[in-house]
Design a protein around this motif. Structure first.
Motif, PDB file in Angstrom:
ATOM      1  N   PRO A  13       0.849  -1.189   0.000  1.00 56.25           N
ATOM      2  CA  PRO A  13       0.000   0.000   0.000  1.00 56.25           C
ATOM      3  C   PRO A  13       0.876   1.227   0.000  1.00 56.25           C
ATOM      4  O   PRO A  13       1.911   1.276   0.640  1.00 56.25           O
ATOM      5  CB  PRO A  13      -0.783  -0.126   1.328  1.00 56.25           C
ATOM      6  CG  PRO A  13       0.071  -0.984   2.178  1.00 56.25           C
ATOM      7  CD  PRO A  13       0.768  -1.933   1.232  1.00 56.25           C
ATOM      8  N   THR A  14       0.471   2.251  -0.755  1.00 51.69           N
ATOM      9  CA  THR A  14       1.271   3.463  -0.822  1.00 51.69           C
ATOM     10  C   THR A  14       1.305   4.125   0.531  1.00 51.69           C
ATOM     11  O   THR A  14       0.265   4.421   1.103  1.00 51.69           O
ATOM     12  CB  THR A  14       0.658   4.436  -1.852  1.00 51.69           C
ATOM     13  OG1 THR A  14       0.561   3.761  -3.104  1.00 51.69           O
ATOM     14  CG2 THR A  14       1.519   5.685  -1.987  1.00 51.69           C
ATOM     15  N   LEU A  15       2.517   4.376   1.044  1.00 47.54           N
ATOM     16  CA  LEU A  15       2.626   4.974   2.376  1.00 47.54           C
ATOM     17  C   LEU A  15       2.594   6.489   2.275  1.00 47.54           C
ATOM     18  O   LEU A  15       1.987   7.158   3.071  1.00 47.54           O
ATOM     19  CB  LEU A  15       3.910   4.508   3.055  1.00 47.54           C
ATOM     20  CG  LEU A  15       3.967   3.010   3.336  1.00 47.54           C
ATOM     21  CD1 LEU A  15       5.281   2.676   4.021  1.00 47.54           C
ATOM     22  CD2 LEU A  15       2.820   2.591   4.206  1.00 47.54           C
ATOM     23  N   GLN A 131       3.108  -0.399   9.655  1.00 54.08           N
ATOM     24  CA  GLN A 131       3.840   0.475   8.741  1.00 54.08           C
ATOM     25  C   GLN A 131       4.628   1.518   9.535  1.00 54.08           C
ATOM     26  O   GLN A 131       4.080   2.196  10.390  1.00 54.08           O
ATOM     27  CB  GLN A 131       2.872   1.159   7.776  1.00 54.08           C
ATOM     28  CG  GLN A 131       2.042   0.183   6.964  1.00 54.08           C
ATOM     29  CD  GLN A 131       1.062   0.881   6.052  1.00 54.08           C
ATOM     30  OE1 GLN A 131       1.169   2.071   5.782  1.00 54.08           O
ATOM     31  NE2 GLN A 131       0.069   0.137   5.565  1.00 54.08           N
ATOM     32  N   MET A 145      -1.061  11.006   3.306  1.00 49.12           N
ATOM     33  CA  MET A 145      -1.566   9.649   3.481  1.00 49.12           C
ATOM     34  C   MET A 145      -3.078   9.654   3.637  1.00 49.12           C
ATOM     35  O   MET A 145      -3.782   8.762   3.117  1.00 49.12           O
ATOM     36  CB  MET A 145      -0.922   9.008   4.712  1.00 49.12           C
ATOM     37  CG  MET A 145      -1.226   7.527   4.863  1.00 49.12           C
ATOM     38  SD  MET A 145      -0.585   6.869   6.422  1.00 49.12           S
ATOM     39  CE  MET A 145       1.140   7.317   6.299  1.00 49.12           C
ATOM     40  N   THR A 148      -4.429   9.978   0.069  1.00 50.85           N
ATOM     41  CA  THR A 148      -4.181   8.873  -0.856  1.00 50.85           C
ATOM     42  C   THR A 148      -4.518   7.510  -0.276  1.00 50.85           C
ATOM     43  O   THR A 148      -4.740   6.557  -1.015  1.00 50.85           O
ATOM     44  CB  THR A 148      -2.701   8.875  -1.291  1.00 50.85           C
ATOM     45  OG1 THR A 148      -1.864   8.711  -0.129  1.00 50.85           O
ATOM     46  CG2 THR A 148      -2.348  10.192  -1.977  1.00 50.85           C
ATOM     47  N   GLN A 149      -4.550   7.395   1.048  1.00 54.10           N
ATOM     48  CA  GLN A 149      -4.838   6.128   1.713  1.00 54.10           C
ATOM     49  C   GLN A 149      -5.848   6.296   2.845  1.00 54.10           C
ATOM     50  O   GLN A 149      -5.576   5.955   3.990  1.00 54.10           O
ATOM     51  CB  GLN A 149      -3.555   5.557   2.327  1.00 54.10           C
ATOM     52  CG  GLN A 149      -2.627   4.864   1.373  1.00 54.10           C
ATOM     53  CD  GLN A 149      -1.521   4.231   2.175  1.00 54.10           C
ATOM     54  OE1 GLN A 149      -0.510   4.857   2.423  1.00 54.10           O
ATOM     55  NE2 GLN A 149      -1.714   3.004   2.601  1.00 54.10           N
ATOM     56  N   GLU A 151      -8.298   4.618   3.690  1.00 57.49           N
ATOM     57  CA  GLU A 151      -8.660   3.352   4.323  1.00 57.49           C
ATOM     58  C   GLU A 151      -7.623   2.916   5.345  1.00 57.49           C
ATOM     59  O   GLU A 151      -7.924   2.159   6.280  1.00 57.49           O
ATOM     60  CB  GLU A 151      -8.839   2.256   3.265  1.00 57.49           C
ATOM     61  CG  GLU A 151      -7.571   1.780   2.588  1.00 57.49           C
ATOM     62  CD  GLU A 151      -7.025   2.753   1.550  1.00 57.49           C
ATOM     63  OE1 GLU A 151      -5.918   2.523   1.040  1.00 57.49           O
ATOM     64  OE2 GLU A 151      -7.716   3.741   1.240  1.00 57.49           O
ATOM     65  N   ALA A 152      -6.364   3.384   5.207  1.00 59.38           N
ATOM     66  CA  ALA A 152      -5.312   3.008   6.153  1.00 59.38           C
ATOM     67  C   ALA A 152      -5.505   3.689   7.502  1.00 59.38           C
ATOM     68  O   ALA A 152      -5.085   3.167   8.539  1.00 59.38           O
ATOM     69  CB  ALA A 152      -3.940   3.357   5.589  1.00 59.38           C
TER      70      ALA A 152
END
Length: 322
Positions: A13-15, A131, A145, A148-149, A151-152
Motif C-alpha cells: 500500500p502506498t505509504l 507500517q 496519506m 491517498t490512503q 482506508e489506512a
C-alpha cells in the motif's frame, strides 16, 4: 547472516505520495551455530567460582516492587475498563523513508526484537499491517496519506490532533472488534479505528468500555475485545537526530505491539518508553527487562479477562523478582 528481500513496490500500500521514498520490506532470519570440541589432552579446567545464592526479597521490597509494576502497567495500557489491544494475527512490518543501506539494519533490529518476544511475523510477501514511515516532514506525510490512503487511517475524527502532536514518534492504532460466541471468537466485517492520542481514544465510539452483555459468560469476562489489525508509526526524522536507530526501533516495537499512551508520565521506570524524555546520560539502550516482561505477560494473558492487567502485573512482578 541476514537475508534481505525487498517486496516490489506495487505489492505494498502506498505509504506516502513522494516517489523518492523507498519501501523496505523483508524478513531477516538470523541464525548462528556454535560448536566446541574439547581437547582430551588439555588439563582439567579450574573449578568455577561459586556465586552465592541471592537473598530473598524482603516483604517491604516486594510490596514496593508490586506497587511500581502495577503503576507501570496502568501507565502503559491505560484504565482497566477496556481490554488491552494486542496482535492476534501475524505482524507484517514495512519501513519507508530511509535508503536501503540505512533502513535494512533498522528493519532487522525491529524484527529481531519481535522474534525475541515470540511475536508471530508474516511470511515474505505478506500485506503490511505495521507500517513505519520515517519523514523529515511528518505532518505533510500524514496529511498526504489521509488523501491517498484514507482506508489506512479509517476514522479520521482525531486526525488533526494526531498531526499536531509534535512527538518524535506518533502511533496510529487500528482495531477490529472480536466477539465471543459459544462456538468461537468471530471477527465481524465492520472495523473500528483508534489513534495514538491516549488510552481513551481507542475505538470509534470514543473509547467506551466493551461492557458485559453475554449471559453465558462469567461476569468477570468482557463479552468482546479489540485486537490490533493495523499500526502506523510515523517517525519524525528531525526529532530523532542523535539517537541510535536500534533504540528507535525498540521504541517503535514497544509502542506498536500494544496500544500505548505515549503521553503518560513513566517517571523513573526502566522502560524504552522514556527514550525521548530521559536525560542523555539516562537514556535506555533498548527494551528493558520490565518492557520484555510486560509484553511477554500481556501476550500470555486472556484478552477478555477483566482482571487482565492485575494478572499481568502479578506475573510481571514474579518475572522481575527472580
Amino acid at each position: 547472516m541476514a537475508n534481505w528481500k525487498a517486496m516490489p513496490t506495487q505489492q505494498l500500500p502506498t505509504l506516502v505520495a513522494n516517489p523518492t521514498i523507498k519501501v523496505l520490506v523483508g524478513l531477516c532470519l538470523l541464525t548462528l551455530a556454535h560448536a566446541s570440541l574439547a581437547d582430551p589432552t588439555a588439563p582439567p579446567a579450574a573449578a568455577a567460582t561459586q556465586t552465592p545464592p541471592s537473598l530473598p526479597m524482603s516483604k517491604q521490597a516486594r510490596k514496593e516492587l508490586e506497587r511500581q509494576v502495577k503503576s507501570f502497567v496502568s501507565n502503559v495500557t491505560g484504565p482497566p475498563y477496556d481490554p488491552v489491544p494486542l496482535w492476534r494475527t501475524p505482524v507484517c512490518p514495512a519501513l519507508a523513508g530511509l535508503p536501503k543501506s540505512e533502513g535494512e539494519p533498522v528493519f532487522a533490529q525491529l524484527e529481531r526484537t519481535m522474534r525475541a518476544l515470540g511475536i508471530p511475523l508474516g511470511e515474505i510477501g505478506c500485506r503490511p499491517n505495521f507500517q513505519i514511515v520515517v519523514s523529515s516532514q511528518p505532518e505533510e506525510s500524514i496529511a498526504e496519506m489521509a488523501k491517498t490512503q484514507p482506508e489506512a487511517l479509517g476514522d479520521t475524527r482525531h486526525l488533526q490532533s494526531f498531526i499536531s502532536k509534535a512527538q518524535p514518534v506518533r502511533v496510529w492504532y487500528n482495531t477490529e472488534l472480536a466477539e465471543h460466541t459459544s462456538a468461537a471468537l468471530v471477527m465481524p466485517a465492520s472495523r473500528t479505528y483508534g489513534t495514538g492520542l491516549g488510552p481513551n481514544l481507542g475505538t470509534t465510539g470514543g473509547g467506551a468500555a466493551i461492557t458485559y452483555v453475554d449471559p453465558t459468560r462469567p461476569r468477570f469476562y468482557f463479552s468482546a475485545y479489540r485486537p490490533l489489525v493495523g499500526v502506523i508509526a510515523v517517525v519524525d526524522l528531525r526529532r530523532v537526530q542523535g539517537f541510535d536507530w536500534n533504540q528507535v526501533a525498540d521504541y517503535v516495537a514497544m509502542a506498536g505491539l500494544t496500544r500505548v499512551n505515549l503521553e503518560a508520565n513513566f517517571g523513573d521506570a526502566p522502560t524504552i518508553l522514556r527514550l525521548f524524555s530521559a536525560a542523555n546520560t539516562d537514556r535506555p539502550t533498548g527494551l528493558s527487562d520490565w518492557d520484555k516482561a510486560l509484553l511477554t505477560e500481556l501476550y500470555k494473558s486472556d484478552p477478555q479477562s477483566r482482571s487482565q492487567r492485575l494478572e499481568v502485573s502479578m506475573h510481571m512482578t514474579n518475572d522481575i523478582a527472580l
